[in-house]
Design a protein around this motif. Structure first.
Motif, short mmCIF file in Angstrom:
data_model
loop_
_atom_site.label_atom_id
_atom_site.label_comp_id
_atom_site.label_asym_id
_atom_site.label_seq_id
_atom_site.Cartn_x
_atom_site.Cartn_y
_atom_site.Cartn_z
N VAL A 137 0.84 -1.19 0.00
CA VAL A 137 0.00 0.00 0.00
C VAL A 137 0.88 1.25 0.00
CG1 VAL A 137 -1.77 1.29 1.25
CG2 VAL A 137 -1.89 -1.21 1.15
N ASP A 138 1.97 1.22 0.76
CA ASP A 138 2.89 2.36 0.78
C ASP A 138 3.41 2.67 -0.61
OD1 ASP A 138 2.74 3.04 3.46
OD2 ASP A 138 4.40 1.75 4.05
N ARG A 139 3.75 1.61 -1.36
CA ARG A 139 4.25 1.83 -2.72
C ARG A 139 3.16 2.43 -3.60
NH1 ARG A 139 6.97 -3.11 -1.63
NH2 ARG A 139 5.32 -4.34 -2.63
N ALA A 140 1.93 1.95 -3.44
CA ALA A 140 0.82 2.47 -4.25
C ALA A 140 0.49 3.92 -3.88
CB ALA A 140 -0.41 1.59 -4.08
N PHE A 141 0.73 4.28 -2.62
CA PHE A 141 0.45 5.64 -2.16
C PHE A 141 1.74 6.44 -2.00
CE2 PHE A 141 -3.58 3.72 -1.38
CZ PHE A 141 -4.51 4.74 -1.33
N ASP A 142 2.68 6.19 -2.87
CA ASP A 142 3.93 6.94 -2.78
C ASP A 142 3.70 8.44 -2.94
OD1 ASP A 142 6.89 6.91 -2.56
OD2 ASP A 142 6.77 7.78 -4.55
N TRP A 143 2.61 8.83 -3.64
CA TRP A 143 2.30 10.26 -3.76
C TRP A 143 2.12 10.89 -2.39
CZ3 TRP A 143 -2.14 12.07 -1.57
CH2 TRP A 143 -3.16 11.13 -1.31
N PHE A 144 1.55 10.11 -1.43
CA PHE A 144 1.37 10.66 -0.10
C PHE A 144 2.70 10.72 0.65
CE2 PHE A 144 0.27 10.45 4.44
CZ PHE A 144 -0.52 11.59 4.53
N ARG A 149 7.36 13.81 2.71
CA ARG A 149 8.78 14.16 2.59
C ARG A 149 8.94 15.65 2.26
NH1 ARG A 149 9.07 8.71 0.58
NH2 ARG A 149 8.64 9.37 -1.57
N THR A 150 8.04 16.18 1.45
CA THR A 150 8.07 17.62 1.15
C THR A 150 7.82 18.43 2.42
OG1 THR A 150 7.34 17.27 -1.13
CG2 THR A 150 7.01 19.47 -0.20
N TYR A 151 6.83 18.00 3.21
CA TYR A 151 6.58 18.69 4.47
C TYR A 151 7.82 18.65 5.38
CZ TYR A 151 1.54 18.86 3.46
OH TYR A 151 0.30 19.11 2.90
N GLY A 152 8.52 17.52 5.35
CA GLY A 152 9.72 17.41 6.17
C GLY A 152 10.77 18.44 5.81
N GLN A 153 10.75 18.93 4.56
CA GLN A 153 11.66 19.98 4.13
C GLN A 153 11.08 21.37 4.38
OE1 GLN A 153 14.77 19.23 3.14
NE2 GLN A 153 14.18 17.09 3.53
N GLN A 154 9.76 21.50 4.27
CA GLN A 154 9.12 22.80 4.43
C GLN A 154 8.93 23.21 5.89
OE1 GLN A 154 5.63 21.76 2.14
NE2 GLN A 154 6.24 23.12 0.46
N ARG A 168 8.01 4.98 11.38
CA ARG A 168 7.52 4.87 10.00
C ARG A 168 7.85 6.12 9.20
NH1 ARG A 168 1.94 4.75 10.40
NH2 ARG A 168 1.91 4.70 8.13
N LEU A 169 7.70 7.29 9.83
CA LEU A 169 8.00 8.54 9.12
C LEU A 169 9.48 8.61 8.76
CD1 LEU A 169 5.90 11.04 11.29
CD2 LEU A 169 5.41 10.36 8.93
N ILE A 170 10.35 8.29 9.70
CA ILE A 170 11.79 8.35 9.44
C ILE A 170 12.19 7.33 8.37
CG2 ILE A 170 14.06 7.94 10.48
CD1 ILE A 170 12.82 9.05 13.12
N THR A 171 11.64 6.12 8.47
CA THR A 171 11.92 5.09 7.46
C THR A 171 11.43 5.54 6.09
OG1 THR A 171 11.76 3.34 9.12
CG2 THR A 171 11.51 2.68 6.82
N GLY A 172 10.33 6.30 6.06
CA GLY A 172 9.79 6.80 4.80
C GLY A 172 10.51 8.01 4.25
N GLY A 173 11.56 8.46 4.93
CA GLY A 173 12.37 9.56 4.42
C GLY A 173 11.93 10.95 4.84
N VAL A 174 11.07 11.04 5.87
CA VAL A 174 10.61 12.34 6.34
C VAL A 174 11.65 12.93 7.30
CG1 VAL A 174 8.77 13.60 7.51
CG2 VAL A 174 8.22 11.60 6.11
#
Length: 386
Positions: A137-144, A149-154, A168-174
């Motif tokens: 599901v994570d792969r299918a919702f990579d847009w989310f 990840r964008t928020y993690g930069q903003q 989960r957030l850190i593993t997801g690159g946030v």
């Protein structure tokens, strides 16, 4: 410090976010900060809590999926309010439109995103739970995930209230993730509020005597709360020993809950209890909390139940898992009514249980840690969103 919380999902009709917001506003003066909550509402108005705390409503349309809520729809109006309020730090309270409005606000104001919701666990994983694992599901919702990840930069800070979500957030690159567990209202929840007459009355309403085990479930009757599964689990456990389940709540899945009860006299649905003192007495008078949601970002009612001296039977995922793990054997496999039934039967029989308490942090302690982060950000005087 002057803090503005752009809160897209506040409603005066109840829910965990309202409880959190109202406690934060009450504690603002004590903690030495000025807090304004900007929330969508039916009309422009300001509700003053104290000289240093208030809620300002901006006229907004109803939220399509739940008409008790409203939804921001005017970015310019939010930005104009921020211009007028001149905050030292801006919060966004959900990873949706309010976060976009805060991220796009011009100027070098530090900002934080509070993950009051976990949409993937609460919705996407649930939608596809019969056909796909969460990793798929994570792969299918990579847009989310790209959005996060964008928020993690903003945002200078992305706040999670439990270790499971933070990992989960850190593993997801946030980036910029910090775990700041929430707490309960100081001095309100305690085993001292236990009322044996109230317990006896609730058990009688469930057609059982005082020797039965009284389970309580409380909160919105929403799909992700898994209340029909809890009814199934309590019914299964009730075949082995007397078990009552008192459910306090309202919401769109009430018909599903009634169908799951199927006439079982030992399971009852009651109206939600909005008076906080009365709710504290109610919690302390039960024997255990039964919780079904594996997608909680914290699990406020689980914390309140723990502070009230209750053991917590809950899934081993999400924020409530931290409370279930306090008593070995009371955590169960998410979505599994059979395993939840097994966990219920691990509870001591009434009259044979030793008094049980666990230390739970207060909301003042939570906010103190959170505002320490904010003070550091404001001192740095820079924002990645600038």
């Amino acid at each position: 410090m002057k803090i503005v919380d752009v809160c897209g999902f506040y409603t005066p009709f109840g829910g965990g976010i309202r409880t959190y917001i109202e406690q934060k506003l009450r504690l603002a003066e004590q903690l030495g900060h000025d807090i304004t909550v900007l929330a969508p509402g039916v009309r422009a108005e300001c509700r003053v809590v104290s000289s240093s705390a208030r809620i300002e409503f901006l006229p907004s349309p109803h939220f399509l999926l739940d008409r008790k809520y409203f939804a921001f729809a005017d970015e310019k109006a939010v930005h104009c309010a921020l211009d007028r309020l001149k905050p030292d730090l801006i919060e966004a309270s959900s990873p949706w439109r309010s976060a976009n409005y805060v991220a796009s606000y011009p100027g070098p104001v530090p900002r934080a995103l509070i993950m009051h919701s976990d949409p993937l666990s609460a919705h996407a994983y649930r939608w596809f739970e019969r056909v796909a694992e969460p990793t798929s599901v994570d792969r299918a919702f990579d847009w989310f995930w790209r959005r996060l990840r964008t928020y993690g930069q903003q945002f200078d800070l992305v706040v999670s209230a439990n270790r499971h979500l933070s990992e989960r957030l850190i593993t997801g690159g946030v980036a910029n993730v910090a775990t700041v567990p929430m707490g309960v209202e100081q001095g309100l929840f305690s085993p001292a509020h236990r009322d044996e007459d109230l317990r006896r009355d609730l058990l009688a309403s469930c057609a059982l005597g005082p020797d039965a085990t009284l389970l309580i479930a409380a909160g919105r009757l929403a799909t992700e709360k898994r209340v029909p599964m809890l009814v199934d689990a309590a019914t299964r456990a009730g075949r082995k020993r007397p078990i009552a389940l008192a459910i306090f709540g309202e919401g769109r899945t009430l018909p599903d809950v009634i169908r799951a009860i199927a006439g079982n006299p030992h399971v009852r649905v009651f109206a939600p209890v909005r008076d906080r003192q009365q709710f504290a007495r109610l919690l302390a008078s039960a024997d255990a909390l039964l919780h079904g949601c594996e997608a909680e970002t914290f699990g406020m009612v689980a914390a309140e139940a723990t502070a009230s001296g209750l053991r917590v039977v809950a899934p081993l995922a999400g924020g409530v898992s931290d409370f279930a793990r306090l008593t070995p054997g009371l955590g169960f496999t998410p979505l599994d009514a059979v395993d939840a039934s097994r966990a219920i039967l691990q509870l001591p029989v009434h009259g044979q249980a030793a008094p049980w308490t666990a230390e739970v942090r207060t909301m003042a302690e939570h906010l103190g840690q959170l505002f320490d982060h904010y003070h550091d950000l404001a001192s740095q005087g820079a924002s990645k969103a600038a």
